[in-house]
Design a protein around this motif. Structure first.
Motif, PDB file in Angstrom:
ATOM      1  N   SER A 114     -52.321 149.345  49.393  1.00  0.00           N
ATOM      2  CA  SER A 114     -52.352 148.161  50.255  1.00  0.00           C
ATOM      3  C   SER A 114     -53.212 148.345  51.495  1.00  0.00           C
ATOM      4  O   SER A 114     -53.440 147.375  52.239  1.00  0.00           O
ATOM      5  N   GLU A 115     -53.683 149.557  51.742  1.00  0.00           N
ATOM      6  CA  GLU A 115     -54.529 149.787  52.913  1.00  0.00           C
ATOM      7  C   GLU A 115     -55.814 148.958  52.797  1.00  0.00           C
ATOM      8  O   GLU A 115     -56.524 149.049  51.804  1.00  0.00           O
ATOM      9  N   HIS A 120     -61.000 156.907  53.191  1.00  0.00           N
ATOM     10  CA  HIS A 120     -61.579 157.561  52.016  1.00  0.00           C
ATOM     11  C   HIS A 120     -61.101 156.832  50.763  1.00  0.00           C
ATOM     12  O   HIS A 120     -60.054 156.178  50.790  1.00  0.00           O
ATOM     13  N   PRO A 121     -61.845 156.948  49.674  1.00  0.00           N
ATOM     14  CA  PRO A 121     -61.386 156.343  48.419  1.00  0.00           C
ATOM     15  C   PRO A 121     -60.018 156.904  48.040  1.00  0.00           C
ATOM     16  O   PRO A 121     -59.767 158.099  48.172  1.00  0.00           O
ATOM     17  N   ARG A 122     -59.149 156.043  47.579  1.00  0.00           N
ATOM     18  CA  ARG A 122     -57.783 156.450  47.287  1.00  0.00           C
ATOM     19  C   ARG A 122     -57.671 156.901  45.831  1.00  0.00           C
ATOM     20  O   ARG A 122     -57.971 156.120  44.916  1.00  0.00           O
ATOM     21  N   VAL A 123     -57.220 158.132  45.661  1.00  0.00           N
ATOM     22  CA  VAL A 123     -57.031 158.702  44.331  1.00  0.00           C
ATOM     23  C   VAL A 123     -55.591 159.202  44.243  1.00  0.00           C
ATOM     24  O   VAL A 123     -55.141 159.982  45.077  1.00  0.00           O
ATOM     25  N   VAL A 124     -54.875 158.738  43.219  1.00  0.00           N
ATOM     26  CA  VAL A 124     -53.477 159.110  43.014  1.00  0.00           C
ATOM     27  C   VAL A 124     -53.377 159.873  41.703  1.00  0.00           C
ATOM     28  O   VAL A 124     -53.853 159.404  40.668  1.00  0.00           O
ATOM     29  N   PRO A 228     -63.319 150.776  48.684  1.00  0.00           N
ATOM     30  CA  PRO A 228     -61.915 150.381  48.554  1.00  0.00           C
ATOM     31  C   PRO A 228     -61.302 150.595  47.174  1.00  0.00           C
ATOM     32  O   PRO A 228     -60.163 150.199  46.949  1.00  0.00           O
ATOM     33  N   THR A 229     -62.024 151.191  46.238  1.00  0.00           N
ATOM     34  CA  THR A 229     -61.494 151.405  44.895  1.00  0.00           C
ATOM     35  C   THR A 229     -60.272 152.322  44.918  1.00  0.00           C
ATOM     36  O   THR A 229     -60.222 153.281  45.689  1.00  0.00           O
TER      37      THR A 229
END
Length: 407
Positions: A114-115, A120-124, A228-229
């Motif tokens: 939701s940020e 930085h690109p979000r990787v989970v 934003p990916t």
């Protein structure tokens, strides 16, 4: 031409996986350069080579502009998408209606996604032992978050547990085509493909699920450099070398969550009428989502069978893994896929761990069963923990899931 698939792949310089996908109809419109390479390797006459090229061209999306002539065949540095992501073969598979529990980790993932302006690109990375429902969790989260990502939602199976995992090169090719890049504009080299992918998603709110990752090298080229990916990676392996990722480790369900999942699958009235048998069924399934789903589906397929009857069947340890199979769902193969990828000494340690008594054990106890030194045994236990087959509890203690013990 009398060639095997392997010989044709080697002669044409085409990957064996790509060739297999063409033969099975998964790829209906291969790139022009690929068609030319195949025609040359098969020593086709000019008329047959042209016929092959026309067949490949007819299989490409109609929204893509006509193939350029050889003189015009020049790819732009940043091609504009030609096909909508919603029409892509990498569209999200369906969500399961009876998804249960995981509220805490799901809330953490939703908060991260939701940020609005991430630094930085979000990787989970969603990891854990076989059977925990990592894929189901990732897809459920992706469907839940879909509205926040107008740039598209894609899901790609990396085949990490298969005999031949998808290469980063081929994975990038699939993702680029799903983003609308025409075949002729997909770069040949893996680095060039990764660069084009990063450029395309720099300003795009894209959600990408990379399911069943084998190792870090397979994943890194598919991670954006900025923008934003959000990328959700699932893996049985811990992938400890993967940098700058949010790690979400799934665990078995609680007793209440397991009963709730069984109720959602087999019916609340049926499960609610037998609370004691349901609790014992959940325990025999080790509170593992895959085992619980199989048990629930067995009840659905046998409406006259009581929960207590299934419990009596599963109580015999020698039959339990054979009974935890229905249709194409099975527990034993899920564990064996991970086991076959282990080095010989790690396999030995895992087998000897099944001989330990009690719910958990130390490296010293395991070493007494392996015949190896304590230090060497601990090293293999850590490798097994990274592979999701043993759980490290801290304070030099480890745990083996009850169903893995039975394998």
């Amino acid at each position: 031409a009398g060639l095997t698939q392997e010989e044709l792949a080697a002669a044409a310089g085409v990957s064996l996986r790509a060739l297999g996908d063409m033969e099975r109809g998964r790829t209906r419109g291969p790139q022009r350069r690929t068609v030319r390479a195949l025609a040359a390797a098969l020593h086709l006459a000019d008329d047959r080579a042209r016929a092959l090229d026309r067949a490949a061209q007819s299989g490409r999306p109609r929204s893509v502009r006509p193939e350029p002539t050889p003189a015009e065949d020049r790819s732009p540095a940043l091609p504009a998408p030609a096909v909508g992501v919603g029409q892509s073969s990498l569209a999200l598979p369906r969500d399961i209606a009876d998804f249960t529990a995981r509220e805490d980790v799901l809330a953490e993932l939703v908060a991260l996604a939701s940020e609005e302006l991430p630094a930085h690109p979000r990787v989970v990375l969603v990891n854990g032992q076989p059977g925990l429902g990592k894929t189901a969790f990732a897809l459920h989260a992706a469907h839940l978050l879909a509205g926040r990502f107008p740039g598209g939602q894609l899901s790609l199976n990396l085949g990490g547990m298969s005999a031949q995992p998808l290469s980063a090169h081929d994975a990038l090719g699939q993702v680029l085509r799903a983003l609308g890049v025409r075949d002729a504009a997909v770069p040949v080299g893996a680095e060039e493909r990764a660069g084009l992918y990063r450029a395309l998603v720099r300003e795009r709110r894209l959600l990408l699920v990379l399911d069943d990752a084998a190792d870090e090298g397979q994943v890194r080229p598919l991670l954006p450099g900025s923008g934003p990916t959000v990328t959700i990676v699932t893996s049985r392996n811990l992938l400890p070398g993967l940098e700058s990722v949010r790690r979400l480790s799934l665990d078995v369900l609680t007793a209440a969550e397991a009963a709730d999942l069984l109720a959602r699958i087999a019916g609340r009235e049926r499960i609610g009428a037998a609370p004691d048998a349901t609790a014992e069924l959940a325990r025999l399934c080790g509170y593992l989502p895959l085992a619980l789903r199989i048990a629930g589906q067995r009840l659905v397929a046998r409406p006259q069978q009581t929960v207590a009857h299934l419990v009596r069947q599963l109580a015999a340890e020698e039959n339990r893994l054979d009974l935890l199979q229905t249709g194409d769902l099975a527990i034993r193969p899920a564990f064996e896929l991970s086991y076959r990828r282990l080095p010989a000494e790690s396999r030995l340690v895992l087998r000897r761990c099944a001989l330990t008594a009690g719910p958990d054990f130390t490296a010293a106890v395991a070493a007494a069963h392996t015949g190896l030194s304590e230090g060497r045994t601990e090293l293999f236990l850590e490798q097994l923990a990274d592979a999701g087959l043993v759980q490290a509890l801290g304070a030099d203690r480890y745990r083996l899931h009850d169903l893995i013990r039975l394998c």
